[in-house]
Design an enzyme around this catalytic site. Structure first.
Site, PDB file in Angstrom:
ATOM      1  N   HIS A 251      47.940  26.251  -7.131  1.00 27.06           N
ATOM      2  CA  HIS A 251      46.749  26.445  -6.282  1.00 27.06           C
ATOM      3  C   HIS A 251      45.890  25.183  -6.292  1.00 27.06           C
ATOM      4  O   HIS A 251      44.857  25.110  -6.961  1.00 27.06           O
ATOM      5  CB  HIS A 251      45.950  27.662  -6.751  1.00 27.06           C
ATOM      6  CG  HIS A 251      46.651  28.955  -6.489  1.00 27.06           C
ATOM      7  ND1 HIS A 251      47.350  29.635  -7.471  1.00 27.06           N
ATOM      8  CD2 HIS A 251      46.791  29.680  -5.352  1.00 27.06           C
ATOM      9  CE1 HIS A 251      47.869  30.738  -6.949  1.00 27.06           C
ATOM     10  NE2 HIS A 251      47.552  30.786  -5.663  1.00 27.06           N
ATOM     11  N   ASN A 252      46.328  24.182  -5.523  1.00 25.37           N
ATOM     12  CA  ASN A 252      45.666  22.885  -5.480  1.00 25.37           C
ATOM     13  C   ASN A 252      45.479  22.453  -4.024  1.00 25.37           C
ATOM     14  O   ASN A 252      45.746  23.216  -3.096  1.00 25.37           O
ATOM     15  CB  ASN A 252      46.498  21.851  -6.251  1.00 25.37           C
ATOM     16  CG  ASN A 252      47.964  21.881  -5.820  1.00 25.37           C
ATOM     17  OD1 ASN A 252      48.273  22.025  -4.640  1.00 25.37           O
ATOM     18  ND2 ASN A 252      48.870  21.772  -6.781  1.00 25.37           N
ATOM     19  N   ARG A 254      47.147  20.346  -2.221  1.00 22.36           N
ATOM     20  CA  ARG A 254      48.386  20.282  -1.442  1.00 22.36           C
ATOM     21  C   ARG A 254      48.755  21.667  -0.904  1.00 22.36           C
ATOM     22  O   ARG A 254      49.272  21.799   0.205  1.00 22.36           O
ATOM     23  CB  ARG A 254      49.532  19.697  -2.271  1.00 22.36           C
ATOM     24  CG  ARG A 254      50.753  19.329  -1.423  1.00 22.36           C
ATOM     25  CD  ARG A 254      51.828  18.646  -2.264  1.00 22.36           C
ATOM     26  NE  ARG A 254      51.366  17.402  -2.822  1.00 22.36           N
ATOM     27  CZ  ARG A 254      51.356  16.237  -2.174  1.00 22.36           C
ATOM     28  NH1 ARG A 254      51.792  16.176  -0.919  1.00 22.36           N
ATOM     29  NH2 ARG A 254      50.926  15.141  -2.767  1.00 22.36           N
ATOM     30  N   HIS A 255      48.497  22.711  -1.711  1.00 20.72           N
ATOM     31  CA  HIS A 255      48.736  24.080  -1.227  1.00 20.72           C
ATOM     32  C   HIS A 255      47.800  24.380  -0.048  1.00 20.72           C
ATOM     33  O   HIS A 255      48.215  24.989   0.943  1.00 20.72           O
ATOM     34  CB  HIS A 255      48.506  25.082  -2.359  1.00 20.72           C
ATOM     35  CG  HIS A 255      48.445  26.512  -1.903  1.00 20.72           C
ATOM     36  ND1 HIS A 255      49.536  27.180  -1.391  1.00 20.72           N
ATOM     37  CD2 HIS A 255      47.410  27.406  -1.873  1.00 20.72           C
ATOM     38  CE1 HIS A 255      49.188  28.416  -1.065  1.00 20.72           C
ATOM     39  NE2 HIS A 255      47.906  28.575  -1.343  1.00 20.72           N
ATOM     40  N   ASP A 292      41.486  28.934  -0.837  1.00 21.08           N
ATOM     41  CA  ASP A 292      41.670  28.934  -2.300  1.00 21.08           C
ATOM     42  C   ASP A 292      40.725  27.959  -2.998  1.00 21.08           C
ATOM     43  O   ASP A 292      41.036  27.467  -4.093  1.00 21.08           O
ATOM     44  CB  ASP A 292      43.123  28.591  -2.660  1.00 21.08           C
ATOM     45  CG  ASP A 292      44.013  29.823  -2.741  1.00 21.08           C
ATOM     46  OD1 ASP A 292      43.482  30.913  -3.038  1.00 21.08           O
ATOM     47  OD2 ASP A 292      45.229  29.711  -2.504  1.00 21.08           O
ATOM     48  N   ASP A 401      49.754  31.768   4.041  1.00 19.89           N
ATOM     49  CA  ASP A 401      49.437  31.637   2.615  1.00 19.89           C
ATOM     50  C   ASP A 401      50.690  31.705   1.747  1.00 19.89           C
ATOM     51  O   ASP A 401      50.773  31.048   0.710  1.00 19.89           O
ATOM     52  CB  ASP A 401      48.440  32.732   2.216  1.00 19.89           C
ATOM     53  CG  ASP A 401      47.911  32.546   0.801  1.00 19.89           C
ATOM     54  OD1 ASP A 401      47.931  31.402   0.295  1.00 19.89           O
ATOM     55  OD2 ASP A 401      47.479  33.544   0.194  1.00 19.89           O
ATOM     56  N   GLN A 452      62.023  35.283  -6.969  1.00 18.79           N
ATOM     57  CA  GLN A 452      61.999  35.105  -5.521  1.00 18.79           C
ATOM     58  C   GLN A 452      62.672  36.220  -4.736  1.00 18.79           C
ATOM     59  O   GLN A 452      62.212  36.568  -3.650  1.00 18.79           O
ATOM     60  CB  GLN A 452      62.647  33.759  -5.157  1.00 18.79           C
ATOM     61  CG  GLN A 452      61.811  32.553  -5.573  1.00 18.79           C
ATOM     62  CD  GLN A 452      60.434  32.566  -4.949  1.00 18.79           C
ATOM     63  OE1 GLN A 452      59.470  33.010  -5.569  1.00 18.79           O
ATOM     64  NE2 GLN A 452      60.332  32.108  -3.726  1.00 18.79           N
TER      65      GLN A 452
END
Length: 534
Positions: A251-252, A254-255, A292, A401, A452
């Site tokens: 959660h940065n 780039r996200h 975020d 998202d 996944q």
């Protein structure tokens, strides 16, 4: 208007005509013949008279646009030299030549005027930009003064509170008051085209380049134009948003860019500008960028179980998503970062409500509730129904998202590693604090494949299948990659299971061999004891 306007100022020459001072004014664009005719008219001589100009000390003066200016005290004397006798033909030729000369003169004047107008425009643009900066700074000062007054009033009325939690916002927002210094990258046509597609590789770009891409999106979608967004304010806002994303594994910033780029690609892929208003597009893009903000790297479950300040503040109701909204509007509350400064109050209210609705919709605890509502509306979806449109926007931001698996495998798979790293950080902390640990976050129980498969099969595919009913083009571009991703991880799981089975058999064989070794040793010793001595 400044120094630039001096070039337009006419020149004044003073003449002594029989003891009377006559002022003659002409522009720098007049030629010598024009000036001489003007002097002849002023002195009452025929226009074709050849004259000379003398100073007070009888020095001759050249008659041309660059002639030295004089004053009323030092007038020039006009002396006729001769009257030209010209034939009718010569007059005609002179007239034609004069017209040609006039046309040339006009042409040169136009070029000169163009250059001067261009210079003036550049100066005016610079002045407008500086004036815009002054306005922003004035608004910032007003806001700071207001906050200082409120803080002083609050201190005077503040009492001690025994509550163990601090509700003061200690988060330091860092808007840039100066003009942002990150370089404005000129995006190539290939990059601009790739940016509109879900296959865009988000790993190739540095933060400054991502900021330039986001800036381009707002211009490309017409949002800067339609909402009169100050380009400098847009850059400040993007910088402040960047500075308020933490350096988490997943959660940065780039996200944030990844989600926004996917939203941008869906706008073009699905033709959303034909379905939604520009305000809806603005809300979708801005909510994606802010969704975020200041994420701490620990999810809502941890916030609630650990009774963090956020959980207490928001009563266990989507604490992270509420916090993201709060930070977003704290940034926008600063004049130097307020990209909605030109939006009327009613418009801003709609934008704020829309952003809050969309950001809160990204809480996965509400996934089933939102999906059920959307499926219900899908039976008779109506683009003129505001409730239907709101649900569609909620689904769109949810798709973006969690859309990593829509991208090519080489782009998507690194995100799984980032997410698992963040999960493992949380589960390790939960174990150390004696809090419940979710199995899908436990490093001892989860693998990349198991993490996944279920998520793709039961969350992603059903959601994108529903969107495909409204936008059939999504099937080939976004749904098919999900099917391929599911197959990839199912094959990976089969390999993992086979490796585990092989490892288990190897361990059993090794264990059996170890247990049999002491028995063989004892049997050999017994046989040795029974054998007769030599």
């Amino acid at each position: 208007m400044g120094a630039g306007s001096s070039s337009y100022r006419p020149k004044a020459i003073y003449l002594d005509i029989d003891g009377r001072i006559q002022k003659v004014v002409f522009s720098k664009y007049c030629n010598s013949s024009d000036i001489m005719d003007l002097f002849c008219i002023a002195t009452g001589l025929p226009r074709n008279t050849t004259i000379s100009l003398l100073t007070t000390d009888d020095a001759m003066v050249s008659i041309d646009p660059t002639m030295p200016a004089n004053s009323e005290r030092t007038p020039y004397k006009v002396r006729p030299v001769a009257v030209k006798q010209v034939s009718e033909r010569e007059e005609l030729v002179q007239g034609v030549l004069a017209q040609v000369a006039e046309q040339f003169s006009r042409a040169f004047k136009i070029n000169e005027l163009k250059a001067e107008v261009a210079n003036h425009l550049a100066m005016l643009e610079k002045r407008v930009e500086l004036e815009g900066l002054k306005v922003v700074e004035i608004e910032k000062c007003k806001s700071d003064i207001k906050k200082m007054r409120e803080e002083l009033a609050a201190r005077n009325n503040r009492t001690n509170c025994p509550c163990k939690y601090s509700f003061l916002d200690n988060k330091k927002l860092t808007p840039r008051r100066d003009v942002p210094t990150y370089p404005k990258y000129l995006l190539s046509p290939e990059t601009i085209e790739a940016l509109r597609k879900p296959t865009f590789d988000v790993w190739l770009w540095e933060p400054n380049e991502m900021l330039s891409c986001l800036e381009h999106m707002y211009h490309d979608l017409g949002l800067v134009r339609d909402f009169s967004i100050n380009p400098i304010t847009l850059r400040r806002w993007l910088l402040c948003v960047h500075d308020n994303y933490r350096s988490n594994p997943f959660h940065n910033f780039r996200h944030c860019f990844c989600v926004t780029q996917m939203m941008y690609s869906m706008v073009w892929l699905c033709g959303l500008q034909e379905k939604f208003s520009q305000m809806d597009i603005l809300v979708l893009m801005t909510a994606a960028i802010c969704h975020d903000l200041d994420h701490p790297g620990y999810n809502n479950t941890y916030q609630i179980n650990a009774r963090t300040e956020l959980a207490v503040r928001y009563n266990d109701i989507s604490p992270l998503e509420n916090h993201h909204c709060a930070i977003a509007f704290q940034i926008l509350a600063r004049p130097e970062c307020n990209i909605f400064a030109s939006v009327p109050p009613e418009g801003f209210r709609q934008i704020r409500q829309g952003m809050i609705t969309l950001i809160l919709a990204t809480d996965m605890a509400r996934h089933a509730e939102i999906m059920d509502s959307f499926k219900e509306k899908m039976e008779n979806f109506d683009y003129s129904n505001e409730e239907h449109l709101t649900l569609l926007k909620m689904i769109l931001i949810k798709c973006c998202d969690i859309s990593n698996e829509v991208r090519p495998m080489e782009v998507a798979e690194p995100w799984v590693d980032c997410l698992l790293e963040e999960y493992f950080m949380q589960s390790d902390r939960e174990k150390s604090e004696g809090l419940p640990v979710a199995p899908f976050m436990d490093r001892d129980k989860v693998t990349k494949a198991t993490a996944q498969i279920g998520f793709i099969k039961f969350v992603l595919i059903p959601m994108f299948e529903t969107v495909t009913k409204l936008f059939p083009i999504v099937e080939e571009t976004m749904l098919r990659p999900l099917w391929e991703s599911r197959e990839h991880y199912e094959e990976l799981k089969q390999l993992d299971d086979a490796m585990k089975e092989l490892q288990k058999k190897t361990e059993n064989l090794t264990s059996g061999a170890t247990e049999n070794a002491p028995e063989k040793t004892r049997d050999a010793k017994d046989n040795e004891d029974r054998s007769p001595p030599n």
